[in-house]
Structures are given as structure tokens and as C-alpha cells.
Write a protein that holds these residues in place. Structure first.
Motif, PDB file in Angstrom:
ATOM      1  N   ALA A 196     -31.756   4.679  -1.570  1.00  0.00           N
ATOM      2  CA  ALA A 196     -32.181   4.269  -0.228  1.00  0.00           C
ATOM      3  C   ALA A 196     -33.010   5.352   0.434  1.00  0.00           C
ATOM      4  O   ALA A 196     -34.011   5.064   1.103  1.00  0.00           O
ATOM      5  CB  ALA A 196     -30.950   3.952   0.633  1.00  0.00           C
ATOM      6  N   GLY A 197     -32.624   6.614   0.250  1.00  0.00           N
ATOM      7  CA  GLY A 197     -33.380   7.716   0.836  1.00  0.00           C
ATOM      8  C   GLY A 197     -34.795   7.781   0.299  1.00  0.00           C
ATOM      9  O   GLY A 197     -35.762   7.949   1.051  1.00  0.00           O
TER      10      GLY A 197
ATOM     11  N   ALA B 118     -24.182   4.003   6.179  1.00  0.00           N
ATOM     12  CA  ALA B 118     -23.648   4.757   7.319  1.00  0.00           C
ATOM     13  C   ALA B 118     -22.406   4.092   7.875  1.00  0.00           C
ATOM     14  O   ALA B 118     -21.424   4.772   8.234  1.00  0.00           O
ATOM     15  CB  ALA B 118     -24.721   4.877   8.396  1.00  0.00           C
TER      16      ALA B 118
ATOM     17  N   GLY C  62     -30.581   2.195  -5.660  1.00  0.00           N
ATOM     18  CA  GLY C  62     -30.045   2.162  -4.313  1.00  0.00           C
ATOM     19  C   GLY C  62     -29.447   0.814  -3.969  1.00  0.00           C
ATOM     20  O   GLY C  62     -28.330   0.729  -3.425  1.00  0.00           O
TER      21      GLY C  62
ATOM     22  N   TRP D  95     -27.188   6.424  -1.929  1.00  0.00           N
ATOM     23  CA  TRP D  95     -27.715   7.523  -1.110  1.00  0.00           C
ATOM     24  C   TRP D  95     -29.126   7.904  -1.551  1.00  0.00           C
ATOM     25  O   TRP D  95     -30.061   7.945  -0.750  1.00  0.00           O
ATOM     26  CB  TRP D  95     -26.764   8.710  -1.221  1.00  0.00           C
ATOM     27  CG  TRP D  95     -27.237   9.988  -0.608  1.00  0.00           C
ATOM     28  CD1 TRP D  95     -28.172  10.851  -1.111  1.00  0.00           C
ATOM     29  CD2 TRP D  95     -26.791  10.563   0.622  1.00  0.00           C
ATOM     30  NE1 TRP D  95     -28.328  11.929  -0.282  1.00  0.00           N
ATOM     31  CE2 TRP D  95     -27.496  11.779   0.792  1.00  0.00           C
ATOM     32  CE3 TRP D  95     -25.854  10.188   1.578  1.00  0.00           C
ATOM     33  CZ2 TRP D  95     -27.296  12.606   1.890  1.00  0.00           C
ATOM     34  CZ3 TRP D  95     -25.655  11.018   2.678  1.00  0.00           C
ATOM     35  CH2 TRP D  95     -26.371  12.206   2.834  1.00  0.00           C
TER      36      TRP D  95
ATOM     37  N   THR E 284     -30.403  -0.428   3.921  1.00  0.00           N
ATOM     38  CA  THR E 284     -29.434   0.111   2.962  1.00  0.00           C
ATOM     39  C   THR E 284     -28.760   1.358   3.515  1.00  0.00           C
ATOM     40  O   THR E 284     -27.536   1.518   3.429  1.00  0.00           O
ATOM     41  CB  THR E 284     -30.122   0.453   1.627  1.00  0.00           C
ATOM     42  OG1 THR E 284     -30.734  -0.712   1.096  1.00  0.00           O
ATOM     43  CG2 THR E 284     -29.110   0.991   0.611  1.00  0.00           C
ATOM     44  N   GLY E 285     -29.549   2.246   4.100  1.00  0.00           N
ATOM     45  CA  GLY E 285     -28.975   3.441   4.712  1.00  0.00           C
ATOM     46  C   GLY E 285     -28.052   3.117   5.865  1.00  0.00           C
ATOM     47  O   GLY E 285     -27.011   3.759   6.045  1.00  0.00           O
TER      48      GLY E 285
ATOM     49  N   GLY F 287     -35.006   0.334   2.572  1.00  0.00           N
ATOM     50  CA  GLY F 287     -34.331   1.631   2.582  1.00  0.00           C
ATOM     51  C   GLY F 287     -33.549   1.864   3.855  1.00  0.00           C
ATOM     52  O   GLY F 287     -32.425   2.387   3.829  1.00  0.00           O
TER      53      GLY F 287
ATOM     54  N   GLY G 102     -34.427  11.853  -0.310  1.00  0.00           N
ATOM     55  CA  GLY G 102     -35.355  10.774  -0.610  1.00  0.00           C
ATOM     56  C   GLY G 102     -36.755  11.268  -0.929  1.00  0.00           C
ATOM     57  O   GLY G 102     -37.419  10.739  -1.836  1.00  0.00           O
TER      58      GLY G 102
ATOM     59  N   TRP H  23     -30.309  13.353   3.770  1.00  0.00           N
ATOM     60  CA  TRP H  23     -30.610  12.027   3.219  1.00  0.00           C
ATOM     61  C   TRP H  23     -32.121  11.830   3.127  1.00  0.00           C
ATOM     62  O   TRP H  23     -32.640  11.400   2.091  1.00  0.00           O
ATOM     63  CB  TRP H  23     -29.987  10.948   4.098  1.00  0.00           C
ATOM     64  CG  TRP H  23     -30.290   9.549   3.633  1.00  0.00           C
ATOM     65  CD1 TRP H  23     -29.899   8.970   2.458  1.00  0.00           C
ATOM     66  CD2 TRP H  23     -31.057   8.555   4.323  1.00  0.00           C
ATOM     67  NE1 TRP H  23     -30.371   7.675   2.374  1.00  0.00           N
ATOM     68  CE2 TRP H  23     -31.086   7.394   3.506  1.00  0.00           C
ATOM     69  CE3 TRP H  23     -31.708   8.518   5.555  1.00  0.00           C
ATOM     70  CZ2 TRP H  23     -31.747   6.225   3.883  1.00  0.00           C
ATOM     71  CZ3 TRP H  23     -32.367   7.350   5.932  1.00  0.00           C
ATOM     72  CH2 TRP H  23     -32.381   6.215   5.104  1.00  0.00           C
TER      73      TRP H  23
END
Length: 338
Positions: A273-274, A321, A247, A270, A316-317, A313, A111, A107
Motif C-alpha cells: 500500500a505504501g 490503520a 498490498g 504495509w 488500503t492504508g 493505496g 513506499g 509508511w
């Protein structure tokens, strides 16, 4: 599972073997080898710098410093992780690794590499056609032009190679993400948390994206007086902004169950956000830790935008998850699957 028919005493039966157990195939091995080869020049350059060499530097004094040495060691380690990821995505032992050990590095790596893959080749071509110049004239932060070409060319190849290797790996390990439609995904126990985080993350993400898109369009807000971006830098800024928007939109589509196949908004969330988190964190650390190396090209507005990128980010990640962990726990176990 893959089936193979065998004859036992006149009776025909079907023997099931784990999907992918026959080996990765020549193409995937070739992709793995090419990806590792793309990492080698960068690793060699970092080892040389950590050993005291000033190859590629215009200013030998600028090549030394404890903060720069730490940065070189960290980025060399990150490139070494890319080598390990290429191997894990290719061979069967990689599918036995804990999910977090695979997901977190790839991830972050996605990014870092996605804006380079999307922005640098296109920006280089546009700058050559419009300005008739190379992306770097003379030096960049004291570095010679060939360093820029080698490093970012290698990053582009790494990004393409890791993507090519990761897709079949993900299809084997998380097949339901590719099979489901977004609207058909049940809302689990953490859905309310996911929705809250998605909307909360959208606010700083939009602020970060707005400034990047202003820069992409030629604006100078947040840049020191007299400073300006060349076409390649503006193209990369545009990639940052568009990925950030993708994202946020991808995560909102997931929590509201909008769209077609699930993998489309998952891929957007993915990657976006990465990219937003990884580059914002990286640049924020460099800005705080090595102001002299950056020639003081940061302003308070730039720092605020980077902080927004880190927060947007990361949240969002985190929401993603929660979603993926909930999907994983809802999958049938091997003992309950026919």
C-alpha cells in the motif's frame, strides 16, 4: 521486560528494567550511521540546486523554475525525515514518540524506497547483461548519468538501512504483531469497515497493477507513440505491480484472518500500500505540476492509472490503520501487565 538478579541482605530478588534500556548496541548504531551517510549526497545535491547551482544538469535552463524548486525543497525535506527516522529507530527516545509520528513517515518512506530497492539493482544488472548498456545513456530529463547512479544508489542504501533499523524497533514497540497468528486475532468493532475498505481498495489497486505489469512485460499501452522503457524501467514497473498485488492480498488476508503469523500479511499490506500510494501520488504531482520537465511523456491512461494507485493505496492504508489502531487499543496497559 528484561530481568536482572540482585542480592539484598542475603535475599535474592529480580529487578525488571525496560527492554532495550541498555542502549542500542554497536550494530544498530553502525546501521544508523550508514543510513545517514547514504542520505548526505542527496541532501548536498538538493541544497546545491536550491542555491542556484546547475551541477549534474546537461541543460542549465531546465534546472530552473519555480515548480522544480518546490519539488527540490520537498524531496530534500523527505530525505531529512529519513535521517530523523534512522535516529528514532536506533535510540530509546524514539520509542517515546507518538505512534502516528513514526508510522506515517516510515509508511510513506517505505513506499518510496521499496520499489527502488527491489527494482533498480536487479534491473541495472539485467540491462548490463542483456543490452550491455547502463540504465541511463546520456541524460534523464536533462540530468547527467552520474546523478542517476548517485541518487538511486543512495536510495537503495537508505531503504536497506531503514528496514534494518525499523525491524528491531517494531519488535520492541509492537511485539504482539510478531507474536500473534492471523487466525487468532479477534474481530473488533471496526472489522466490518475494514473488510469493506479492503474489497473497495482492491479494485483500483488491481487496475494500477495490471498496467504496471503490462509495461514490465514490454507493452506500450498508455505510453506515447515511439516511447519505450529500457530494461531497468521495466523491472521497476514490475516491482510496482507486484507490490500493489501484495498490498491488496495482504490486507484481504488480514480481514479474512488467513495465513500464519500476523506480521507476514501486515508486512505485505504495509509495503504494498505504501509503494502504490507514495509513488502514484509523487508521479501524479510531477505530471500535473511539471509537464515540461517530463517532456510530456504522460498520457490520459497513465494519469488514470496513477489516480487508481493513489486511491487504492490510500484506502488500503486507511483500512490497515483501523486494524492497527484497534490492535493497539486491545493491548494491556502497563498498569495491568504483571
Amino acid at each position: 521486560m528484561a530481568g536482572a538478579r540482585a542480592s539484598l541482605g542475603g535475599m535474592t530478588t529480580t529487578v525488571f528494567t525496560p527492554l532495550g534500556s541498555a542502549g542500542p548496541g554497536r550494530f544498530r548504531v553502525a546501521v544508523c550511521a550508514a543510513t545517514i551517510a547514504a542520505c548526505v549526497p542527496y541532501l548536498v545535491l538538493k541544497i546545491a540546486w536550491l542555491s542556484g547551482s546547475t551541477v549534474g544538469w546537461n541543460d542549465a535552463a531546465a534546472a530552473r523554475g519555480s515548480a522544480l524548486a518546490v519539488g527540490n525543497a520537498v524531496t530534500m525535506g523527505m530525505d531529512a525525515v529519513a535521517v530523523g527516522a534512522a535516529l528514532a529507530f536506533t535510540f530509546a527516545w524514539g520509542r517515546r514518540l507518538p505512534a502516528w509520528l513514526v508510522v506515517v513517515p516510515i509508511w510513506f518512506g517505505t513506499g518510496l524506497l521499496a520499489p527502488i530497492v527491489l527494482g533498480v539493482p536487479l534491473g541495472t544488472v539485467l540491462q548490463a547483461l542483456i543490452d550491455g548498456t547502463a540504465p541511463v545513456r546520456g541524460s534523464a530529463g536533462g540530468l547527467q548519468g552520474w546523478v542517476y547512479a548517485m541518487v538511486y544508489g543512495g536510495f537503495t542504501c537508505q531503504g536497506l538501512g531503514l528496514l534494518t533499523a525499523f525491524v528491531p524497533y517494531a519488535r520492541l514497540r509492537w511485539a504482539d504483531v510478531f507474536a500473534l497468528r492471523t487466525a487468532d486475532v479477534p474481530r473488533g468493532a471496526t472489522h466490518a469497515v475494514q473488510a469493506f475498505l479492503a474489497h473497495a481498495a482492491a479494485v483500483p489497486t488491481l487496475a494500477y497493477a495490471a498496467l504496471q505489469l503490462v509495461w514490465a512485460c514490454g507493452g506500450t499501452a498508455g505510453q506515447p507513440a515511439g516511447e519505450g522503457m529500457n530494461i531497468t524501467q521495466r523491472t521497476v514497473a514490475g516491482a510496482y505491480g507486484l507490490l500493489a498485488l501484495a498490498g491488496a492480498a495482504g490486507l484481504l488476508a488480514i480481514v479474512h484472518r488467513r495465513g500464519g503469523r500476523l506480521y507476514v500479511p501486515v508486512l505485505a499490506a504495509w509495503t504494498g500500500a505504501g509503494a502504490t500510494f507514495a509513488w502514484s501520488l509523487y508521479m501524479l504531482i510531477i505530471t500535473v505540476g511539471t509537464p515540461d520537465f517530463l517532456d510530456a511523456r504522460s498520457t490520459p491512461l497513465t494519469g488514470l492509472a496513477l489516480l487508481c494507485g493513489v486511491l487504492g493505496g490510500l484506502v488500503t492504508g486507511l483500512a490497515g490503520a483501523f486494524f492497527l489502531a484497534e490492535r493497539q487499543s486491545a493491548r494491556p496497559t502497563a498498569s495491568s501487565t504483571p
